[in-house]
Structures are given as C-alpha cells and as structure tokens.
Motif scaffolding. Structure first.
Motif, PDB file in Angstrom:
ATOM      1  N   ILE A   1       0.864  -1.193   0.000  1.00 20.22           N
ATOM      2  CA  ILE A   1       0.000   0.000   0.000  1.00 20.22           C
ATOM      3  C   ILE A   1       0.897   1.238   0.000  1.00 20.22           C
ATOM      4  CG2 ILE A   1      -1.862   1.220   1.213  1.00 20.22           C
ATOM      5  CD1 ILE A   1      -2.581  -1.501   2.517  1.00 20.22           C
ATOM      6  N   PHE A   2       1.891   1.230   0.868  1.00 19.62           N
ATOM      7  CA  PHE A   2       2.888   2.313   0.889  1.00 19.62           C
ATOM      8  C   PHE A   2       4.191   1.723   0.370  1.00 19.62           C
ATOM      9  CE2 PHE A   2      -0.141   3.181   4.325  1.00 19.62           C
ATOM     10  CZ  PHE A   2      -0.638   4.377   3.859  1.00 19.62           C
ATOM     11  N   PRO A   3       4.566   2.104  -0.869  1.00 18.68           N
ATOM     12  CA  PRO A   3       5.690   1.428  -1.531  1.00 18.68           C
ATOM     13  C   PRO A   3       6.998   1.462  -0.755  1.00 18.68           C
ATOM     14  CG  PRO A   3       4.513   2.848  -3.073  1.00 18.68           C
ATOM     15  CD  PRO A   3       3.933   3.105  -1.724  1.00 18.68           C
ATOM     16  N   ASP A   4       7.188   2.489   0.080  1.00 18.62           N
ATOM     17  CA  ASP A   4       8.471   2.564   0.792  1.00 18.62           C
ATOM     18  C   ASP A   4       8.504   1.689   2.039  1.00 18.62           C
ATOM     19  OD1 ASP A   4       9.305   4.288  -1.108  1.00 18.62           O
ATOM     20  OD2 ASP A   4       8.762   6.107   0.008  1.00 18.62           O
ATOM     21  N   ASP A   5       7.332   1.215   2.453  1.00 14.05           N
ATOM     22  CA  ASP A   5       7.312   0.399   3.673  1.00 14.05           C
ATOM     23  C   ASP A   5       7.449  -1.085   3.318  1.00 14.05           C
ATOM     24  OD1 ASP A   5       7.039   2.747   4.929  1.00 14.05           O
ATOM     25  OD2 ASP A   5       4.930   2.478   5.519  1.00 14.05           O
TER      26      ASP A   5
ATOM     27  N   THR B   1       6.941  -5.176   3.079  1.00 13.32           N
ATOM     28  CA  THR B   1       5.778  -6.029   2.790  1.00 13.32           C
ATOM     29  C   THR B   1       5.679  -7.174   3.792  1.00 13.32           C
ATOM     30  OG1 THR B   1       7.201  -7.204   1.251  1.00 13.32           O
ATOM     31  CG2 THR B   1       5.664  -5.604   0.298  1.00 13.32           C
TER      32      THR B   1
ATOM     33  N   ASN C   1       0.422  -3.578   5.331  1.00 11.68           N
ATOM     34  CA  ASN C   1       0.905  -2.806   4.181  1.00 11.68           C
ATOM     35  C   ASN C   1       0.710  -3.556   2.863  1.00 11.68           C
ATOM     36  OD1 ASN C   1       2.089  -0.513   2.987  1.00 11.68           O
ATOM     37  ND2 ASN C   1       4.065  -1.590   2.817  1.00 11.68           N
TER      38      ASN C   1
END
Ligand code: HEM
Ligand SMILES: N[C@@H](CC(=O)c1ccccc1NC=O)C(=O)O
Length: 492
Positions: free
Chosen positions: A134-138, A140, A145
């Motif tokens: 969902i938040f590409p920098d966080d 998986t 996320n």
C-alpha cells in the motif's frame, strides 16, 4: 571429498530481501496496449462472473501472441491474468467446463512453458505474483501494508486469504540467507554460529505461526468455503466437482488430450518446503508408516519417493524448484546436530526449530478444520434436514432433489455438499486431515531420534525454565514425552 558449492539465492530468482516473492513488487498491468483485451477482462472479472458473461467474453478474446512480452515481470503478469481468466472460465458457469478455449489455452501454454510452471492457478499466480504494497516505501512483511492485485470474488476475505501467505513469505525470507550461513558454519564446524542461526530460525517460525493465526481476522470461513474456494480448484481429483476427466486445452492442433492439474495450494510454497529440507524433515506418502529400519547412509532426503509434497514442487516456478533440489544436496544441519549431540545448546536450538515448525502445522490443521471441515459438515447437516423435510411431506425421497441452501441452486464445484467426510478433498487433491496430520507428525520425528532419547537417558540436561529432574521422571514413568510435560520445548 569436495563440498558442493552452496546455492546462491540470486541464481534461482530468489531475493535476499523478499525471498520467493519478486525483488520488486509484481507488475500491476501490462503497459503494451496490445494486451489491453486481457487487462480489461481481468479487471472486470467480478461483473463478468456475476452476470455469467465470462465464458462468452473469454471466447471472444483475440488469440494474443506472447511475442510482445519482454521482462520476467511481464511474463509473470501474463501468467497471473491467464490463471484468473482460465479458472473463472472453468468454474464460473452453471457446470464446470471441460474445455478451455484457444483464446486462453494458446497463450497460457506458452507463458507456462516460459516460466516453467503448469498452466493452472498455482500459489505463484495467486499469491507470489499477486500483491502490491500500500505504501511502496514500507516493508511487505507486515499484513497492514499489503493489498492484492486481483481476486475472483472482490471480497476482502479473498484478498486477506492470499495476503496472509504473502506476509508469511516476506517475513520468512530472512531465514534463507541465515540458514545458508548455518550450512556453511556446519561445514566449518562453527558451533556457535550454527546455534545462533537456529535460534534465529526458531524465533522467525514463531512469528510465522502468529501471522498464520491472523487468517481469522478478515477471512470468514463460510465465505471462504462457499464463495472463494470453488475458484481455486484444479482439474485433478475433481470428478465429484464436475471434472471427471480433467480439462482439454484447445489449441487447434487436433491433439488436445484431457489434462489434470492440482489446484492452488500452499503446499506449493517453496519457503515451507525449504524449512523441511533445512531441518532434514522428510515426508512420506500419506498412510506410509515410519520405517523401523535405520535409514540408509547418504545425503539427507536422498530417497525420493512419489508423494504429494514432492509432487507439489512441479507446481513451483522452475528456478525455485531447482533451488530446493540444490538445497537438498547440501543440507547438513541434521547430521551436524546428530554428530554433536552432547552439545546441549545445539540440540535445544535444533529441536526448538522442529517444535516451532510443528506448531505452525498444528495451527494450520485448526484452520483447515474451521475453514473446510466445519462448513462442509454444516452444509451436510442442512442438506440432510431438507431431505428429511421433503420426505416427510411427500412420503417418498424426492428424485434429483435440488437442495437449496440459500443459493439460487445447489452449490457447485468444490462447495457442493460432500457425501461424507472422506469425500472432502483439498484443492491440491489430498484427503485433508490424514495428510496434514501426518505432515505435522513427521515434523517432530527427527527430534525424537536426537533430543528425546537424550532426555530419557541423560539426567544432566537442563531445559530452559524446567528442572531436568522432572523431565527425566516423565520419561521414566513410561509415557512418551509430551509437550505440556516438557514445558513446551518438545511437542509430539
Ligand atoms: C483458510 C486458509 C487455508 C486453508 C483452508 C488451507 C488448506 C489446506 C489444505 C486443504 C491443504 C492440503 C493440501 C491440498 O490438498 O490442498 C493445505 C496444505 C498446506 N497448507 Fe494450507 N490452507 C490455508 C492457509 C495456509 C497458509 C496461510 C499457509 C502458510 C503459508 C498454509 C500452508 C500449507 C502448507 C505448507 C501445506 C502443505 C502441507 C504441509 O507442508 O504441512 N496454508 N492447506
Ligand atoms: N489447499 C487449500 C487452498 C490453499 O491453501 C490455497 C490455494 C490457492 C492459493 C493459496 C492457498 N493457500 C493459502 O493461502 C484448500 O484446499 O482450500
């Protein structure tokens, strides 16, 4: 003897960060407009299934060539789309379809060949290559996320069902490089390194079991059983579900035999199979008892017999399957522990891993009971009640009774009312509980050979948080050691 070099993860399409998940999140769409007919159809799956137009639309697709697919990510995306379309086609009508039209079959066979996976909705199609952060920098490795790219039903429950596996793959990924270090450590006789790697492994396994237990949070067992699961079925062992011969993949060649493939199953997860290999856990065909005779000398896991878990390797992407084969040839931890069985910290750490992996399988059996066994039982109960009511009203058993269960018609495919418990099958085709219980019990077997025997004979061993004396008494009292009795360290 010269040791075989250890596998390098990058040689087998495995990431040091994300393991068997792709290094970068899967492609969410094929950019080339040539593939727009596929993209449009897969993004309209739910309305097409609800309106029962899916077959007509799939039959009307152009036969697209795979020549425009360039990168590995694009090939995987094509495989995902064709997997969703083909299962929707087969299971999305009033009766299962025994044929797949050429519009799907031709590209599907080509894509599967290229990726070295069978043309069926495998675990790779539905889980490994079907997520986005969902938040590409966080990271998986956290369920919060993760989102799916596609589902059959559009239900949150279905997304969650796949995402639990994605999170497990992601969280479990760190185990691979660490355990390769452990193998190297064993080669170099670095006891402390092996112990610390095994401790890390055991801790991670505990986290994976916790993640597995989160299935209940957002996936309802009844929705899973009656709505989602029917689409996951393959074409092997599916006679009762409406495919007695399997499925013919039409390609216009005239040679289009019936093919039979198992459906998606987590048994196709290379990660979990890697755990077994790393610990030297062996699985026998269901029903085979543990042999009393000592095993022949030679590398661990060397005697391959035909069984379901091994068969599921054919459903993994080719490089992942080859990684497991390489890993089998270098796996040395169990032998190392056996050879150093007087070193308590090592045996405890090894046994803790087995215990945790067994705990994972235990939790999984609970899940299977709640998501398959119980809903099937409830459905049988309702069906029997309705039959009795119909009988008492008319005095005779109705012929060809249509047992309405709140649906427009009798549930079909895998959600049909099973005749009895033995009729229940996994999407992979196994007889569920006997298979899963045996796999769980086999997980504890190596520890019985090493750790438990020592517990029974060696009063000097102390277990964390327990008096050695009480453990010894348990053993001498005659009963085989039991999880509660040894403070949860041994569990069989
Ligand atoms: C509602 C959730 C789930 C259900 C109903 C379920 C059901 C099943 C069934 C029926 C099988 C037997 C094989 C077959 O015939 O298909 C199986 C195998 C397996 N499942 Fe699941 N499963 C679920 C979720 C998961 C998850 C999230 C994982 C872990 C990532 C997992 C791991 C496994 C493994 C490793 C096997 C192979 C047997 C073994 O190694 O013990 N399952 N599952
Ligand atoms: N074997 C399971 C299905 C299953 O586990 C599965 C099928 C497709 C994709 C992922 C799966 N497993 C877990 O998330 C069943 O019989 O319902």
């Amino acid at each position: 003897m010269v040791n075989l070099p250890l596998p390098k993860l990058e040689d087998y399409s495995i990431s040091t960060k994300t393991g068997f998940l792709p290094d970068a999140p899967p492609l969410a769409a094929l950019q080339d407009l040539y593939y727009a007919p596929w993209e449009t159809t897969v993004s309209n799956l739910q309305p097409l299934l609800l309106s029962k137009k899916i077959r007509q639309v799939v039959e009307g697709l152009p036969v697209l060539s795979t020549d425009q697919l360039r990168t590995e990510a694009e090939w995987r995306r094509a495989y995902l789309i064709l997997s969703f379309l083909s299962h929707s086609y087969i299971w999305g009508g009033d009766f299962a379809s025994e044929v797949l039209p050429a519009t799907i079959s031709i590209p599907y066979l080509a894509v599967s060949k290229k990726l070295d996976v069978p043309p069926v909705a495998t675990y790779a199609a539905l889980c490994l290559w079907n997520y986005r952060p969902i938040f590409p920098d966080d990271s998986t490795d956290c369920l919060d996320n993760l989102a799916t790219l596609h589902t059959f039903t559009g239900a949150l429950d279905e997304s969650w069902f796949y995402l639990v596996s994605v999170a497990i793959e992601s969280r479990g990924a760190t185990i691979l490089p660490i355990m390769l270090d452990a193998i190297q450590g064993a080669r170099e006789d670095d006891l402390d390194l092996v112990v610390s790697c095994l401790q890390f492994f055991a801790e991670r396994l505990g986290e994976l079991t916790h993640l597995l237990g989160r299935m209940y949070e957002n996936c309802d067992p009844h929705i899973f059983y009656s709505r989602i699961r029917p689409y996951l079925a393959g074409s092997k062992n599916m006679a009762e579900a409406g495919l007695p011969r399997g499925v013919r993949y039409l390609d216009g060649s005239g040679d289009e035999p019936f093919r039979q493939y198992s459906g998606g199953s987590n048994a196709q997860s290379s990660l979990i199979q890697a755990f077994d290999i790393l610990l030297g856990v062996e699985h026998r065909p269901t029903g085979d008892k543990k042999p009393d005779t000592p095993r022949p000398e030679g590398p661990q896991n060397s005697h391959k017999v035909h069984n379901f878990i091994l068969e599921m390797r054919d459903y993994m992407p080719g490089p992942h399957r080859r990684f497991l084969e390489h890993l089998e040839r270098v796996s040395n931890i169990q032998n190392y522990v056996k050879e150093h069985s007087s070193y308590g910290a090592l045996t405890v750490a090894y046994d803790a891993c087995l215990h945790m992996l067994r705990g994972f399988r235990d939790k999984h059996i609970q899940i299977v009971s709640r998501y398959i066994i119980l809903p099937a039982k409830e459905q049988r109960g309702v069906a029997t009640e309705r039959l009795a009511t119909a009988r008492s009203k008319s005095g005779v058993a109705p012929v060809g009774i249509n047992l309405h269960l709140g649906y427009r018609s009798q549930p079909k495919g895998l959600a049909r009312t099973p005749n009895d418990r033995s009729d229940l099958r996994g999407t992979g085709g196994t007889a569920l509980i006997p298979f899963l219980k045996q796999a769980r019990d086999e997980t504890g077997e190596p520890s019985i050979g090493i750790w438990a025997r020592r517990l029974l004979t060696d009063s000097r061993i102390s277990l964390p948080g327990r008096e050695a004396e009480s453990v010894k008494i348990q053993g001498l009292a005659g009963q085989w050691l039991d999880s509660e009795d040894v403070g949860g360290i041994c569990h069989w």
